[in-house]
Design a protein around this motif. Structure first.
Motif, PDB file in Angstrom:
ATOM      1  N   ILE A 186     -41.044  14.742  13.457  1.00  0.00           N
ATOM      2  CA  ILE A 186     -42.316  14.526  12.734  1.00  0.00           C
ATOM      3  C   ILE A 186     -42.826  13.170  13.179  1.00  0.00           C
ATOM      4  N   TYR A 187     -44.005  13.150  13.773  1.00  0.00           N
ATOM      5  CA  TYR A 187     -44.638  11.898  14.198  1.00  0.00           C
ATOM      6  C   TYR A 187     -45.956  11.755  13.452  1.00  0.00           C
ATOM      7  N   GLU A 188     -46.188  10.579  12.902  1.00  0.00           N
ATOM      8  CA  GLU A 188     -47.489  10.340  12.282  1.00  0.00           C
ATOM      9  C   GLU A 188     -48.536  10.183  13.392  1.00  0.00           C
ATOM     10  N   VAL A 189     -49.763  10.624  13.116  1.00  0.00           N
ATOM     11  CA  VAL A 189     -50.859  10.503  14.091  1.00  0.00           C
ATOM     12  C   VAL A 189     -52.111   9.980  13.386  1.00  0.00           C
ATOM     13  N   GLY A 190     -53.058   9.528  14.228  1.00  0.00           N
ATOM     14  CA  GLY A 190     -54.343   9.064  13.697  1.00  0.00           C
ATOM     15  C   GLY A 190     -55.451  10.066  13.934  1.00  0.00           C
ATOM     16  N   ASP A 191     -55.250  10.982  14.893  1.00  0.00           N
ATOM     17  CA  ASP A 191     -56.313  11.960  15.159  1.00  0.00           C
ATOM     18  C   ASP A 191     -55.760  13.215  15.826  1.00  0.00           C
ATOM     19  N   MET A 192     -56.636  14.191  15.976  1.00  0.00           N
ATOM     20  CA  MET A 192     -56.229  15.502  16.508  1.00  0.00           C
ATOM     21  C   MET A 192     -55.899  15.432  18.007  1.00  0.00           C
ATOM     22  N   ASN A 193     -56.464  14.458  18.734  1.00  0.00           N
ATOM     23  CA  ASN A 193     -56.149  14.334  20.176  1.00  0.00           C
ATOM     24  C   ASN A 193     -54.668  14.067  20.375  1.00  0.00           C
ATOM     25  N   GLN A 194     -54.103  13.261  19.479  1.00  0.00           N
ATOM     26  CA  GLN A 194     -52.680  12.928  19.597  1.00  0.00           C
ATOM     27  C   GLN A 194     -51.828  14.172  19.316  1.00  0.00           C
ATOM     28  N   VAL A 195     -52.290  15.018  18.394  1.00  0.00           N
ATOM     29  CA  VAL A 195     -51.600  16.293  18.126  1.00  0.00           C
ATOM     30  C   VAL A 195     -51.678  17.178  19.365  1.00  0.00           C
ATOM     31  N   GLN A 196     -52.880  17.321  19.908  1.00  0.00           N
ATOM     32  CA  GLN A 196     -53.108  18.192  21.073  1.00  0.00           C
ATOM     33  C   GLN A 196     -52.300  17.729  22.278  1.00  0.00           C
ATOM     34  N   PHE A 197     -52.201  16.409  22.433  1.00  0.00           N
ATOM     35  CA  PHE A 197     -51.448  15.833  23.545  1.00  0.00           C
ATOM     36  C   PHE A 197     -49.999  16.340  23.513  1.00  0.00           C
ATOM     37  N   LEU A 198     -49.359  16.215  22.332  1.00  0.00           N
ATOM     38  CA  LEU A 198     -47.960  16.652  22.222  1.00  0.00           C
ATOM     39  C   LEU A 198     -47.836  18.173  22.355  1.00  0.00           C
ATOM     40  N   TYR A 199     -48.789  18.856  21.770  1.00  0.00           N
ATOM     41  CA  TYR A 199     -48.780  20.328  21.834  1.00  0.00           C
ATOM     42  C   TYR A 199     -48.795  20.797  23.293  1.00  0.00           C
ATOM     43  N   GLN A 200     -49.702  20.211  24.089  1.00  0.00           N
ATOM     44  CA  GLN A 200     -49.805  20.584  25.507  1.00  0.00           C
ATOM     45  C   GLN A 200     -48.532  20.233  26.262  1.00  0.00           C
ATOM     46  N   LYS A 201     -47.989  19.045  25.978  1.00  0.00           N
ATOM     47  CA  LYS A 201     -46.761  18.600  26.666  1.00  0.00           C
ATOM     48  C   LYS A 201     -45.610  19.558  26.366  1.00  0.00           C
ATOM     49  N   LEU A 202     -45.502  19.978  25.104  1.00  0.00           N
ATOM     50  CA  LEU A 202     -44.376  20.845  24.737  1.00  0.00           C
ATOM     51  C   LEU A 202     -44.557  22.264  25.240  1.00  0.00           C
ATOM     52  N   LYS A 203     -45.812  22.673  25.380  1.00  0.00           N
ATOM     53  CA  LYS A 203     -46.099  24.020  25.890  1.00  0.00           C
ATOM     54  C   LYS A 203     -45.639  24.163  27.336  1.00  0.00           C
ATOM     55  N   THR A 204     -45.780  23.058  28.082  1.00  0.00           N
ATOM     56  CA  THR A 204     -45.451  23.117  29.510  1.00  0.00           C
ATOM     57  C   THR A 204     -44.092  22.480  29.817  1.00  0.00           C
ATOM     58  N   LEU A 205     -43.317  22.194  28.753  1.00  0.00           N
ATOM     59  CA  LEU A 205     -42.021  21.547  28.953  1.00  0.00           C
ATOM     60  C   LEU A 205     -41.047  22.523  29.621  1.00  0.00           C
ATOM     61  N   ASN A 206     -40.387  22.007  30.657  1.00  0.00           N
ATOM     62  CA  ASN A 206     -39.420  22.839  31.350  1.00  0.00           C
ATOM     63  C   ASN A 206     -38.079  22.738  30.618  1.00  0.00           C
ATOM     64  N   SER A 207     -37.855  23.652  29.679  1.00  0.00           N
ATOM     65  CA  SER A 207     -36.654  23.536  28.846  1.00  0.00           C
ATOM     66  C   SER A 207     -36.184  24.927  28.442  1.00  0.00           C
ATOM     67  N   LYS A 208     -34.895  25.012  28.106  1.00  0.00           N
ATOM     68  CA  LYS A 208     -34.356  26.310  27.660  1.00  0.00           C
ATOM     69  C   LYS A 208     -34.758  26.580  26.210  1.00  0.00           C
ATOM     70  N   ASP A 209     -35.276  25.560  25.544  1.00  0.00           N
ATOM     71  CA  ASP A 209     -35.641  25.696  24.134  1.00  0.00           C
ATOM     72  C   ASP A 209     -37.099  26.111  23.968  1.00  0.00           C
ATOM     73  N   THR A 210     -37.344  26.843  22.874  1.00  0.00           N
ATOM     74  CA  THR A 210     -38.724  27.190  22.547  1.00  0.00           C
ATOM     75  C   THR A 210     -39.143  26.339  21.364  1.00  0.00           C
ATOM     76  N   TRP A 211     -40.244  25.628  21.527  1.00  0.00           N
ATOM     77  CA  TRP A 211     -40.716  24.722  20.471  1.00  0.00           C
ATOM     78  C   TRP A 211     -41.908  25.310  19.736  1.00  0.00           C
ATOM     79  N   LYS A 212     -41.859  25.205  18.416  1.00  0.00           N
ATOM     80  CA  LYS A 212     -43.042  25.507  17.596  1.00  0.00           C
ATOM     81  C   LYS A 212     -43.653  24.157  17.234  1.00  0.00           C
ATOM     82  N   VAL A 213     -44.955  24.059  17.359  1.00  0.00           N
ATOM     83  CA  VAL A 213     -45.626  22.777  17.081  1.00  0.00           C
ATOM     84  C   VAL A 213     -46.724  22.992  16.053  1.00  0.00           C
ATOM     85  N   GLY A 214     -46.847  22.045  15.142  1.00  0.00           N
ATOM     86  CA  GLY A 214     -47.899  22.153  14.126  1.00  0.00           C
ATOM     87  C   GLY A 214     -48.428  20.797  13.736  1.00  0.00           C
ATOM     88  N   PHE A 215     -49.403  20.811  12.856  1.00  0.00           N
ATOM     89  CA  PHE A 215     -49.928  19.535  12.354  1.00  0.00           C
ATOM     90  C   PHE A 215     -50.108  19.644  10.849  1.00  0.00           C
TER      91      PHE A 215
END
Ligand SMILES: C[S@@+](CC[C@H](N)C(=O)[O-])C[C@H]1O[C@@H](n2cnc3c(N)ncnc32)[C@H](O)[C@@H]1O
Length: 312
Positions: free
Chosen positions: A248-277
């Motif tokens: 859980i990371y605190e944010v100041g705006d939706m861009n910061q949420v979207q940034f992490l969401y995009q990074k995790l969507k394209t993460l090369n990992s064996k894990d599947t991440w669910k992301v929310g705000f």
């Protein structure tokens, strides 16, 4: 912001000559009266008929926008009191709010492992540890909570806060599960034992990237605690994501949420991440959170079930 009219200043002066000094920060006479009451309770007269110089100085400091919590030296956070001092960010109600929401979902877990990055006063891990220990009074909480901050002033204060609370409750349990480490998470490796794995990483990073209007924050709270943008979210991806089952990371705006969401969507990992705000009660986007939907020790989907809104 509307100016305070001479009529309001005069009215305040007639109630109490010190009230006008509180008006620039408080804005209304009613709020100034409340703040005056707090100040006079904390800085009472030491002798009868003795001018309360400390109270006068406190009101003068408030006139110059000096934060109330640095004068009173405390801030409530959940059901605990956190000591505050200049050089360390004052805990905010927005942080308290998501922290309490998290606690209500994890309070029965007796071996929870949490890493709190950018810990400041230590308010997040201290409230978590205090709540879990208090809730599980009949069982023995065996979890571990670690707070990390680059600032030595912050780490000293976090330790002081933890010690003070430990002496108020079951001291041995709080100090045995809670630890604070000084370290720069952006530039140092090996701050945390390389084999340690966490259930949750919490973080309220410096995330403000525009002008801060409130003079009390802009002029008196540490810049190190305030200014940043995407760097700490990128740091989560680079250094911590493989060491936790959720965050859980605190944010100041939706861009910061979207940034992490995009990074995790394209993460090369064996894990599947669910992301929310999640939004705060002022309807502002306040946290980005994520959890692995496979290979976890705890039922993460249950813990985060009502935390906010899932993006994927
Ligand atoms: C927004 S404050 C949060 C403090 C506390 N967690 C709270 O919610 O009140 C951010 C904190 O990050 C710390 N910080 C800034 N840069 C850091 C870094 N590179 N490594 C570790 N901590 C850092 C600051 O010292 C500050 O205490």
């Amino acid at each position: 912001m509307p100016r305070i009219t001479p009529k309001t200043l005069l009215k305040a002066y007639r109630i109490n000559p010190l009230l006008p000094l509180l008006l620039p920060e408080c804005r209304t006479i009613d709020q100034a009266k409340i703040e005056y009451k707090w100040l006079s309770q904390e800085l009472p007269l030491k002798k009868k008929n003795y001018n309360n110089i400390r109270l006068l100085k406190a009101c003068q400091l408030r006139f110059r926008h000096y934060p109330l919590q640095y004068i009173l030296k405390t801030q409530p956070f959940g059901n605990i009191i956190i000591n505050c001092k200049p050089g360390v960010l004052i805990p905010r109600w927005e942080t308290e709010e998501w922290c309490l929401k998290l606690i209500s979902n994890v309070k029965i877990i007796n071996d929870l492992k949490v890493l709190d990055l950018c810990t400041g006063t230590g308010c997040i891990p201290i409230l978590l540890a205090h709540s879990l220990i208090s809730y599980q009074k009949n069982t023995n909480f065996k979890g571990q909570l670690i707070g990390v901050d680059v600032s030595p002033i912050a780490i000293d204060l976090a330790k002081e806060n933890s010690r003070q609370l430990a002496s108020n409750i079951d001291g041995t349990s709080l100090s045995s599960v809670l630890q604070f480490i000084q370290g720069d998470i952006l530039n140092q490796n090996n701050i945390i034992n390389k084999n340690a794995h966490f259930d949750i990483i919490t973080c309220n990073p410096p995330y403000i990237h525009n002008f801060i209007r409130a003079a009390s924050v802009r002029c008196y709270e540490p810049k190190l605690a305030l200014y940043g943008n995407l760097i700490f979210y990128q740091n989560l991806i680079d250094k911590w994501i493989n060491r936790t089952d959720s965050f859980i990371y605190e944010v100041g705006d939706m861009n910061q949420v979207q940034f992490l969401y995009q990074k995790l969507k394209t993460l090369n990992s064996k894990d599947t991440w669910k992301v929310g705000f999640a939004k705060d009660s002022n309807d502002q986007v306040r946290c980005v959170y994520g959890y692995k939907s496979n290979n976890t020790r705890l039922p993460m989907n249950h813990i985060f079930e009502k935390f906010g809104q899932i993006l994927c």
